[in-house]
Design an enzyme around this catalytic site. Structure first.
Site, PDB file in Angstrom:
ATOM      1  N   HIS A 127      -0.859  -2.911   6.201  1.00 35.65           N
ATOM      2  CA  HIS A 127       0.263  -1.959   6.190  1.00 35.65           C
ATOM      3  C   HIS A 127       1.425  -2.437   7.066  1.00 35.65           C
ATOM      4  CE1 HIS A 127      -2.240   1.751   4.685  1.00 35.65           C
ATOM      5  NE2 HIS A 127      -2.627   0.620   4.124  1.00 35.65           N
ATOM      6  N   HIS A 165      -6.449  -8.467  -0.359  1.00 35.84           N
ATOM      7  CA  HIS A 165      -6.486  -7.272   0.472  1.00 35.84           C
ATOM      8  C   HIS A 165      -7.401  -7.562   1.663  1.00 35.84           C
ATOM      9  CE1 HIS A 165      -5.698  -2.943   0.732  1.00 35.84           C
ATOM     10  NE2 HIS A 165      -6.907  -2.845   1.263  1.00 35.84           N
ATOM     11  N   HIS A 206     -10.529   1.058  -0.308  1.00 32.57           N
ATOM     12  CA  HIS A 206     -10.617   2.496  -0.598  1.00 32.57           C
ATOM     13  C   HIS A 206     -10.702   2.793  -2.093  1.00 32.57           C
ATOM     14  CE1 HIS A 206     -10.053   3.436   3.561  1.00 32.57           C
ATOM     15  NE2 HIS A 206      -8.827   2.934   3.606  1.00 32.57           N
ATOM     16  N   GLU A 214      -4.293   1.952  -3.143  1.00 30.29           N
ATOM     17  CA  GLU A 214      -5.579   2.396  -2.583  1.00 30.29           C
ATOM     18  C   GLU A 214      -5.424   3.584  -1.637  1.00 30.29           C
ATOM     19  OE1 GLU A 214      -7.690   0.148   0.226  1.00 30.29           O
ATOM     20  OE2 GLU A 214      -6.001   0.090   1.607  1.00 30.29           O
ATOM     21  N   ASN A 215      -4.196   3.840  -1.143  1.00 29.65           N
ATOM     22  CA  ASN A 215      -3.976   4.959  -0.218  1.00 29.65           C
ATOM     23  C   ASN A 215      -3.090   6.049  -0.817  1.00 29.65           C
ATOM     24  OD1 ASN A 215      -3.599   2.202   1.753  1.00 29.65           O
ATOM     25  ND2 ASN A 215      -5.226   3.634   2.290  1.00 29.65           N
ATOM     26  N   ASP A 217       0.811  -1.229   0.000  1.00 25.18           N
ATOM     27  CA  ASP A 217       0.000   0.000   0.000  1.00 25.18           C
ATOM     28  C   ASP A 217       0.847   1.284   0.000  1.00 25.18           C
ATOM     29  OD1 ASP A 217      -1.437  -2.300   1.044  1.00 25.18           O
ATOM     30  OD2 ASP A 217      -3.080  -0.934   1.577  1.00 25.18           O
ATOM     31  N   HIS A 257      -3.198  -4.439   2.788  1.00 29.84           N
ATOM     32  CA  HIS A 257      -4.234  -3.815   3.625  1.00 29.84           C
ATOM     33  C   HIS A 257      -3.803  -3.545   5.072  1.00 29.84           C
ATOM     34  CE1 HIS A 257      -8.108  -2.563   5.230  1.00 29.84           C
ATOM     35  NE2 HIS A 257      -8.042  -3.520   6.126  1.00 29.84           N
TER      36      HIS A 257
HETATM   37 FE   LIG Z   1      -4.228   0.376   2.691  1.00 23.52          FE
HETATM   38 FE   LIG Z   2      -7.250  -1.342   2.708  1.00 14.57          FE
END
Ligand SMILES: [Fe+2]
Ligand SMILES: [Fe+2]
Length: 270
Positions: free
Chosen positions: A178, A151, A68, A39-40, A8, A176
């Site tokens: 992290h 994820h 996200h 996604e981030n 991520d 997901h």
């Molecule tokens: Fe994430």
């Molecule tokens: Fe996530």
């Protein structure tokens, strides 16, 4: 051949270290295909068209998302028209985006990229295990190299997916949480597996966000803005070596690039 999944990418610090390090990493680690979870990437949540193009320019070939994926509506046209980004395959059929994309790696081998969302401690979605069966059945039978980004929150859920797909895909790698896990392995039928490849962003943080803000809200319930943190930026990811003939994984290793190392990698391509 070698595939790299980058964990991520969080906000600007995460994007910056990608721009600095990826081209050098491709050379030094002889990577044929780079996939990143983005996604981030936009301010810590979601993705925008400009940032999509910025990541492509950094040397990323394909993008996976996560829970996200739809945080920024402006990404919908990219999700629908571009063939280098996937949405979670266990969303409804009409959800914007593609449930699988097929990319051509540097060595010309075709690689399918699939994203799935977990259901434990996460918003309800369709069954990721059945979605995986459905998407795999739709792929051309001569396509051997398949990368799955699972994820999900729970390590147990991720292990179940690894065993479910063992021998049917080249790699099941998690994103997901992290936080990188130390369980990288080749499962008995040749699928590379790791619960989570970690985060690309500021590690002096709570999973990428400012520690003081998260602490305050956790302790007092006073809402704060969970701003992206700034310090100790690292690129985390995992490399999988795959036999392109069989699609089976032969090696797997984690990578963790700190800022000094990213600076050195950046000089390789100057
Ligand atoms: Fe994430
Ligand atoms: Fe996530």
């Amino acid at each position: 051949m070698r595939l790299l999944l980058i964990g991520d990418i969080v906000g600007k610090p995460g994007r910056q270290i990608c721009t600095e390090a990826i081209r050098g990493l491709r050379i030094e680690q002889e990577i044929d295909l780079v996939v990143a979870n983005a996604e981030n990437a936009a301010g810590g949540s979601g993705l925008t068209p400009a940032i999509y193009h910025e990541l492509m320019a950094a040397g990323i070939d394909g993008i996976t998302m996560g829970d996200h994926v739809y945080k920024r509506r402006e990404i919908f046209p990219i999700l629908q028209t571009e063939r280098r980004i996937v949405r979670p395959a266990n969303y409804p059929h009409d959800a914007p985006g593609h449930e699988v994309v097929i990319l051509r790696a540097h060595n010309q081998v075709r690689v399918a990229i699939i994203s799935l969302l977990g259901r434990v401690f996460m918003p309800p979605v369709d069954c990721p295990f059945h979605a995986a069966n459905r998407v795999l059945a739709s792929l051309p039978s001569d396509l051997r190299v398949i990368l799955v980004d699972f994820h999900a929150e729970a390590t147990s859920d991720k292990q179940v997916m690894g065993r479910h797909l063992d021998g049917r895909v080249s790699a099941v790698l998690g994103t997901h949480t992290h936080v990188a896990t130390a369980d990288e392995q080749i499962l008995p039928h040749g699928t590379a597996f790791q619960c989570d490849v970690g985060m690309t962003g500021p590690h002096e943080s709570i999973i990428g966000r400012r520690i003081d803000r998260v602490l305050e809200t956790t302790l007092t319930y006073r809402p704060t803005h969970f701003e992206v943190a700034t310090d100790d930026v690292r690129l985390h990811g995992t490399v999988v070596e795959v036999d392109p003939e069989s699609g089976r994984a032969t090696r797997i290793w984690r990578i963790a690039v700190r800022q000094a190392e990213a600076d050195r990698l950046a000089t390789l391509t100057k």
